[in-house]
Design a protein around this motif. Structure first.
Motif, PDB file in Angstrom:
ATOM      1  N   CYS A 188       8.429  10.224  10.771  1.00  0.00           N
ATOM      2  CA  CYS A 188       7.119  10.109  11.717  1.00  0.00           C
ATOM      3  C   CYS A 188       5.841  10.920  10.834  1.00  0.00           C
ATOM      4  CB  CYS A 188       7.507  10.693  13.056  1.00  0.00           C
ATOM      5  SG  CYS A 188       6.214  10.700  14.066  1.00  0.00           S
ATOM      6  N   PRO A 189       4.791  10.071  10.886  1.00  0.00           N
ATOM      7  CA  PRO A 189       3.801  10.719  10.294  1.00  0.00           C
ATOM      8  C   PRO A 189       2.932  11.812  11.027  1.00  0.00           C
ATOM      9  CG  PRO A 189       3.372   8.507  10.905  1.00  0.00           C
ATOM     10  CD  PRO A 189       4.712   8.685  11.200  1.00  0.00           C
ATOM     11  N   TYR A 190       3.218  11.982  12.212  1.00  0.00           N
ATOM     12  CA  TYR A 190       2.598  12.866  13.286  1.00  0.00           C
ATOM     13  C   TYR A 190       3.806  13.981  13.519  1.00  0.00           C
ATOM     14  CZ  TYR A 190       0.462   8.251  13.769  1.00  0.00           C
ATOM     15  OH  TYR A 190      -0.189   7.187  13.469  1.00  0.00           O
ATOM     16  N   PRO A 191       2.849  15.215  13.658  1.00  0.00           N
ATOM     17  CA  PRO A 191       3.965  16.491  14.361  1.00  0.00           C
ATOM     18  C   PRO A 191       4.444  16.288  15.838  1.00  0.00           C
ATOM     19  CG  PRO A 191       1.482  16.758  14.340  1.00  0.00           C
ATOM     20  CD  PRO A 191       1.581  15.399  13.787  1.00  0.00           C
ATOM     21  N   VAL A 192       5.469  16.961  15.780  1.00  0.00           N
ATOM     22  CA  VAL A 192       5.911  16.852  17.177  1.00  0.00           C
ATOM     23  C   VAL A 192       4.929  17.417  18.073  1.00  0.00           C
ATOM     24  CG1 VAL A 192       8.093  17.747  18.712  1.00  0.00           C
ATOM     25  CG2 VAL A 192       8.154  17.202  16.160  1.00  0.00           C
ATOM     26  N   PRO A 193       4.751  16.958  19.352  1.00  0.00           N
ATOM     27  CA  PRO A 193       3.776  17.654  20.366  1.00  0.00           C
ATOM     28  C   PRO A 193       4.328  18.762  20.834  1.00  0.00           C
ATOM     29  CG  PRO A 193       4.507  15.241  20.913  1.00  0.00           C
ATOM     30  CD  PRO A 193       5.460  15.512  19.747  1.00  0.00           C
ATOM     31  N   ALA A 194       3.340  19.665  20.979  1.00  0.00           N
ATOM     32  CA  ALA A 194       3.894  21.255  21.592  1.00  0.00           C
ATOM     33  C   ALA A 194       3.583  21.115  22.853  1.00  0.00           C
ATOM     34  CB  ALA A 194       2.934  22.077  20.714  1.00  0.00           C
ATOM     35  N   ILE A 195       2.989  19.807  23.678  1.00  0.00           N
ATOM     36  CA  ILE A 195       2.801  19.836  24.908  1.00  0.00           C
ATOM     37  C   ILE A 195       3.516  18.617  25.569  1.00  0.00           C
ATOM     38  CG2 ILE A 195       0.683  20.922  24.869  1.00  0.00           C
ATOM     39  CD1 ILE A 195      -0.574  18.252  25.072  1.00  0.00           C
ATOM     40  N   GLU A 196       3.424  18.385  26.838  1.00  0.00           N
ATOM     41  CA  GLU A 196       4.049  17.182  27.616  1.00  0.00           C
ATOM     42  C   GLU A 196       2.813  16.242  27.315  1.00  0.00           C
ATOM     43  OE1 GLU A 196       4.926  18.085  31.753  1.00  0.00           O
ATOM     44  OE2 GLU A 196       6.909  18.681  31.226  1.00  0.00           O
ATOM     45  N   VAL A 197       3.413  14.819  27.017  1.00  0.00           N
ATOM     46  CA  VAL A 197       2.376  13.763  26.830  1.00  0.00           C
ATOM     47  C   VAL A 197       2.481  12.818  27.854  1.00  0.00           C
ATOM     48  CG1 VAL A 197       1.741  12.263  25.221  1.00  0.00           C
ATOM     49  CG2 VAL A 197       2.745  14.172  24.406  1.00  0.00           C
ATOM     50  N   SER A 198       1.154  12.484  28.599  1.00  0.00           N
ATOM     51  CA  SER A 198       1.242  11.811  29.814  1.00  0.00           C
ATOM     52  C   SER A 198       0.175  10.967  29.905  1.00  0.00           C
ATOM     53  CB  SER A 198       1.262  12.988  30.978  1.00  0.00           C
ATOM     54  OG  SER A 198       0.259  13.740  31.035  1.00  0.00           O
ATOM     55  N   TYR A 199       0.214  10.134  31.060  1.00  0.00           N
ATOM     56  CA  TYR A 199      -0.470   8.993  30.993  1.00  0.00           C
ATOM     57  C   TYR A 199      -2.110   9.414  31.214  1.00  0.00           C
ATOM     58  CZ  TYR A 199      -2.829   5.007  33.695  1.00  0.00           C
ATOM     59  OH  TYR A 199      -3.620   4.091  33.815  1.00  0.00           O
ATOM     60  N   GLY A 200      -3.018   8.806  30.427  1.00  0.00           N
ATOM     61  CA  GLY A 200      -4.448   9.152  30.488  1.00  0.00           C
ATOM     62  C   GLY A 200      -4.619   9.974  29.124  1.00  0.00           C
ATOM     63  N   MET A 201      -3.620  10.467  28.318  1.00  0.00           N
ATOM     64  CA  MET A 201      -4.047  11.165  27.176  1.00  0.00           C
ATOM     65  C   MET A 201      -4.353  10.146  26.164  1.00  0.00           C
ATOM     66  SD  MET A 201      -1.333  14.182  27.440  1.00  0.00           S
ATOM     67  CE  MET A 201      -1.831  15.007  26.186  1.00  0.00           C
ATOM     68  N   LYS A 202      -5.175  10.876  25.216  1.00  0.00           N
ATOM     69  CA  LYS A 202      -5.386  10.111  23.806  1.00  0.00           C
ATOM     70  C   LYS A 202      -5.520  11.195  22.596  1.00  0.00           C
ATOM     71  CE  LYS A 202      -8.578   7.026  21.704  1.00  0.00           C
ATOM     72  NZ  LYS A 202      -9.992   6.473  21.609  1.00  0.00           N
ATOM     73  N   SER A 203      -4.444  10.911  21.964  1.00  0.00           N
ATOM     74  CA  SER A 203      -4.304  11.967  20.914  1.00  0.00           C
ATOM     75  C   SER A 203      -3.147  11.498  19.782  1.00  0.00           C
ATOM     76  CB  SER A 203      -3.858  13.215  21.529  1.00  0.00           C
ATOM     77  OG  SER A 203      -2.744  13.169  22.103  1.00  0.00           O
ATOM     78  N   ASP A 204      -2.906  12.493  18.811  1.00  0.00           N
ATOM     79  CA  ASP A 204      -1.913  12.175  17.967  1.00  0.00           C
ATOM     80  C   ASP A 204      -0.662  12.510  18.592  1.00  0.00           C
ATOM     81  OD1 ASP A 204      -3.451  11.209  15.945  1.00  0.00           O
ATOM     82  OD2 ASP A 204      -3.390  13.220  14.770  1.00  0.00           O
ATOM     83  N   ASP A 205      -0.592  13.227  19.590  1.00  0.00           N
ATOM     84  CA  ASP A 205       0.732  13.469  20.396  1.00  0.00           C
ATOM     85  C   ASP A 205       1.143  12.262  20.997  1.00  0.00           C
ATOM     86  OD1 ASP A 205       0.663  16.196  19.803  1.00  0.00           O
ATOM     87  OD2 ASP A 205      -0.357  16.719  21.453  1.00  0.00           O
ATOM     88  N   VAL A 206       0.250  11.486  21.470  1.00  0.00           N
ATOM     89  CA  VAL A 206       0.494  10.131  21.795  1.00  0.00           C
ATOM     90  C   VAL A 206       1.000   9.079  21.176  1.00  0.00           C
ATOM     91  CG1 VAL A 206      -0.138   8.153  23.573  1.00  0.00           C
ATOM     92  CG2 VAL A 206      -1.286  10.333  23.870  1.00  0.00           C
TER      93      VAL A 206
ATOM     94  N   GLY B 200      -2.635   5.584  20.247  1.00  0.00           N
ATOM     95  CA  GLY B 200      -2.948   7.019  20.577  1.00  0.00           C
ATOM     96  C   GLY B 200      -3.433   7.012  22.201  1.00  0.00           C
ATOM     97  N   ARG B 201      -3.427   6.033  22.720  1.00  0.00           N
ATOM     98  CA  ARG B 201      -3.909   6.115  24.249  1.00  0.00           C
ATOM     99  C   ARG B 201      -2.530   5.934  25.050  1.00  0.00           C
ATOM    100  NH1 ARG B 201      -6.718   2.037  22.214  1.00  0.00           N
ATOM    101  NH2 ARG B 201      -5.861   0.639  23.479  1.00  0.00           N
ATOM    102  N   TYR B 202      -2.395   7.079  25.737  1.00  0.00           N
ATOM    103  CA  TYR B 202      -1.225   6.821  26.995  1.00  0.00           C
ATOM    104  C   TYR B 202      -1.668   6.003  28.140  1.00  0.00           C
ATOM    105  CZ  TYR B 202       3.093   8.429  28.673  1.00  0.00           C
ATOM    106  OH  TYR B 202       4.756   8.596  28.912  1.00  0.00           O
ATOM    107  N   ASP B 203      -1.420   4.743  28.012  1.00  0.00           N
ATOM    108  CA  ASP B 203      -1.657   3.591  28.900  1.00  0.00           C
ATOM    109  C   ASP B 203      -0.451   3.242  29.647  1.00  0.00           C
ATOM    110  OD1 ASP B 203      -0.231   2.051  26.983  1.00  0.00           O
ATOM    111  OD2 ASP B 203      -1.994   1.015  26.398  1.00  0.00           O
ATOM    112  N   SER B 204      -0.631   2.461  30.687  1.00  0.00           N
ATOM    113  CA  SER B 204       0.479   2.261  31.390  1.00  0.00           C
ATOM    114  C   SER B 204       1.598   1.173  30.662  1.00  0.00           C
ATOM    115  CB  SER B 204      -0.048   1.044  32.819  1.00  0.00           C
ATOM    116  OG  SER B 204      -0.816  -0.039  31.990  1.00  0.00           O
ATOM    117  N   GLU B 205       1.273   0.542  29.773  1.00  0.00           N
ATOM    118  CA  GLU B 205       2.361   0.077  28.890  1.00  0.00           C
ATOM    119  C   GLU B 205       3.124   1.287  28.218  1.00  0.00           C
ATOM    120  OE1 GLU B 205       2.349  -3.330  25.272  1.00  0.00           O
ATOM    121  OE2 GLU B 205       0.541  -2.932  26.464  1.00  0.00           O
ATOM    122  N   THR B 206       2.513   2.167  27.615  1.00  0.00           N
ATOM    123  CA  THR B 206       3.284   3.465  27.285  1.00  0.00           C
ATOM    124  C   THR B 206       4.182   4.056  28.093  1.00  0.00           C
ATOM    125  OG1 THR B 206       1.607   3.568  25.452  1.00  0.00           O
ATOM    126  CG2 THR B 206       3.225   5.307  25.807  1.00  0.00           C
TER     127      THR B 206
END
Length: 69
Positions: free
Chosen positions: A1-19, A37-43
């Motif tokens: 994976c080209p992205y680092p493991v998230p250090a936080i919980e990833v949830s709806y509404g977020m936009k980031s490399d964690d997503v 990168g958008r944590y939308d309803s589909e994600t």
């Protein structure tokens, strides 16, 4: 994976490399979502499907337990 493991919980509404990390893994698991990168309803729906299959708490949040699985 080209992205680092998230250090936080990833949830709806977020936009980031964690997503993107979550989406990248879902896509490689078989999902057809977009790696936007958008944590939308589909994600959130795909995370819930993943949690259901692996008998995790079904909350749509990609936290430590979900991310480890």
């Amino acid at each position: 994976c080209p992205y680092p493991v998230p250090a936080i919980e990833v949830s709806y509404g977020m936009k980031s490399d964690d997503v993107k990390w979550v989406q990248w893994h879902l896509i490689h698991w078989g999902s057809t979502i977009e790696e936007s990168g958008r944590y939308d309803s589909e994600t959130r729906l795909e995370v819930k499907k993943f949690q259901t299959i692996y008998e995790l708490r079904i909350d749509g949040i990609a936290g430590p337990e979900t991310n480890t699985k």
